[in-house]
Scaffold this motif. Sequence first.
Motif, PDB file in Angstrom:
ATOM      1  N   ILE A 214       0.862  -1.180   0.000  1.00 36.90           N
ATOM      2  CA  ILE A 214       0.000   0.000   0.000  1.00 36.90           C
ATOM      3  C   ILE A 214       0.904   1.236   0.000  1.00 36.90           C
ATOM      4  O   ILE A 214       1.848   1.311   0.776  1.00 36.90           O
ATOM      5  CB  ILE A 214      -0.910  -0.008   1.246  1.00 36.90           C
ATOM      6  CG1 ILE A 214      -1.810  -1.251   1.236  1.00 36.90           C
ATOM      7  CG2 ILE A 214      -1.728   1.260   1.332  1.00 36.90           C
ATOM      8  CD1 ILE A 214      -2.497  -1.510   2.559  1.00 36.90           C
ATOM      9  N   VAL A 215       0.602   2.174  -0.879  1.00 37.70           N
ATOM     10  CA  VAL A 215       1.452   3.355  -1.028  1.00 37.70           C
ATOM     11  C   VAL A 215       0.704   4.595  -0.561  1.00 37.70           C
ATOM     12  O   VAL A 215      -0.432   4.843  -0.974  1.00 37.70           O
ATOM     13  CB  VAL A 215       1.892   3.533  -2.501  1.00 37.70           C
ATOM     14  CG1 VAL A 215       2.739   4.812  -2.651  1.00 37.70           C
ATOM     15  CG2 VAL A 215       2.683   2.315  -2.969  1.00 37.70           C
ATOM     16  N   PHE A 216       1.349   5.354   0.323  1.00 38.01           N
ATOM     17  CA  PHE A 216       0.846   6.662   0.748  1.00 38.01           C
ATOM     18  C   PHE A 216       1.916   7.710   0.477  1.00 38.01           C
ATOM     19  O   PHE A 216       3.073   7.535   0.859  1.00 38.01           O
ATOM     20  CB  PHE A 216       0.518   6.681   2.250  1.00 38.01           C
ATOM     21  CG  PHE A 216      -0.744   5.984   2.623  1.00 38.01           C
ATOM     22  CD1 PHE A 216      -1.975   6.605   2.481  1.00 38.01           C
ATOM     23  CD2 PHE A 216      -0.714   4.688   3.129  1.00 38.01           C
ATOM     24  CE1 PHE A 216      -3.144   5.954   2.845  1.00 38.01           C
ATOM     25  CE2 PHE A 216      -1.874   4.032   3.486  1.00 38.01           C
ATOM     26  CZ  PHE A 216      -3.099   4.671   3.336  1.00 38.01           C
ATOM     27  N   SER A 217       1.517   8.788  -0.155  1.00 44.03           N
ATOM     28  CA  SER A 217       2.418   9.905  -0.390  1.00 44.03           C
ATOM     29  C   SER A 217       1.702  11.186   0.024  1.00 44.03           C
ATOM     30  O   SER A 217       0.594  11.460  -0.443  1.00 44.03           O
ATOM     31  CB  SER A 217       2.818   9.972  -1.863  1.00 44.03           C
ATOM     32  OG  SER A 217       3.665  11.085  -2.094  1.00 44.03           O
ATOM     33  N   LEU A 218       2.326  11.934   0.917  1.00 39.47           N
ATOM     34  CA  LEU A 218       1.722  13.173   1.416  1.00 39.47           C
ATOM     35  C   LEU A 218       2.440  14.367   0.812  1.00 39.47           C
ATOM     36  O   LEU A 218       3.663  14.336   0.596  1.00 39.47           O
ATOM     37  CB  LEU A 218       1.807  13.244   2.934  1.00 39.47           C
ATOM     38  CG  LEU A 218       0.683  12.538   3.719  1.00 39.47           C
ATOM     39  CD1 LEU A 218       0.642  11.060   3.428  1.00 39.47           C
ATOM     40  CD2 LEU A 218       0.842  12.781   5.207  1.00 39.47           C
ATOM     41  N   ARG A 219       1.693  15.419   0.540  1.00 41.28           N
ATOM     42  CA  ARG A 219       2.271  16.664   0.029  1.00 41.28           C
ATOM     43  C   ARG A 219       1.547  17.844   0.664  1.00 41.28           C
ATOM     44  O   ARG A 219       0.341  17.796   0.892  1.00 41.28           O
ATOM     45  CB  ARG A 219       2.193  16.731  -1.494  1.00 41.28           C
ATOM     46  CG  ARG A 219       0.819  16.443  -2.072  1.00 41.28           C
ATOM     47  CD  ARG A 219       0.854  16.167  -3.570  1.00 41.28           C
ATOM     48  NE  ARG A 219      -0.443  15.688  -4.020  1.00 41.28           N
ATOM     49  CZ  ARG A 219      -1.407  16.467  -4.511  1.00 41.28           C
ATOM     50  NH1 ARG A 219      -1.198  17.784  -4.630  1.00 41.28           N
ATOM     51  NH2 ARG A 219      -2.559  15.963  -4.887  1.00 41.28           N
TER      52      ARG A 219
END
Length: 271
Positions: A214-219
């Motif tokens: 599972i991939v999470f990327s925050l910006r």
Amino acid sequence: MSRAWTFLRALLLAPPLYVLLLGLGLMSLAWNLIALLLHPLLPAARGRAVGRAGIAHGYRLFWTVASAVGMMRIDARCLAPLKAEQGLIIAANHPTMLDALLLVAHLPRSACIMKASLMKNIFLGAGARLARYIRNDSAHAMVKQAVADLKAGGQLVIFPEATRTTEWPLNSFTPGVTLIAKLAQAPIQTVFIDTDSPYLGKGWPIWRVPPLPIVFSLRLGERFAPQPDSHAMTAMLERYFRQHIEATGQGDDALKAAPACPPNPHAPTSF
């Protein structure tokens, strides 16, 4: 061959995923037992600091282990500059149930707004009470407590959609976040959570294995100053989120893969 490999990979990774979630549950239970003992012993301010730090460190450990064993890929480096800021509202989109865990793990000063029923949950309740998280059973009390916490130097993690996303790119916003910002005179820092997975989105059961990892990327997005007209600001904030989520195109397939459940239009912003 591609489908067979995907199925085999998911089959091999499913047991570690469940072990990881079991570990999270046991860790939460252990911390709540400690919090139950600490709550009557510590003054409110000290209890708040200890409670929030304990939750943050526990969730940070969960994400670290999940990344180390290949279950998840997390990029939340953008939150590091926010850790020490006081009186800050962090507003984010809400694709999955894991969003609050991810934000709180990296923001040890922050409080969440929780469903009142979770305050009695054996895995969450005592820790949330020690950390002085905010109940949502009374809208007036919720806003009052959130404002007081921000003025005391805390941070507030809030999801303006009020529930997990069910309509791409996001649900309609509720006005709570901008009202709290107005009354506390606190800026709103926007955060975008991008994920390629439908896991623990609305209607996705915890036991159903998702594509892994599972991939999470925050910006980080823009920071908005509080405005006198909170309703107008809510509309502006929603437009901003829609434009910048649609621009990335991320999450659409994941959201469509998850069973749709209608949001509760009367529910205040919740954990």
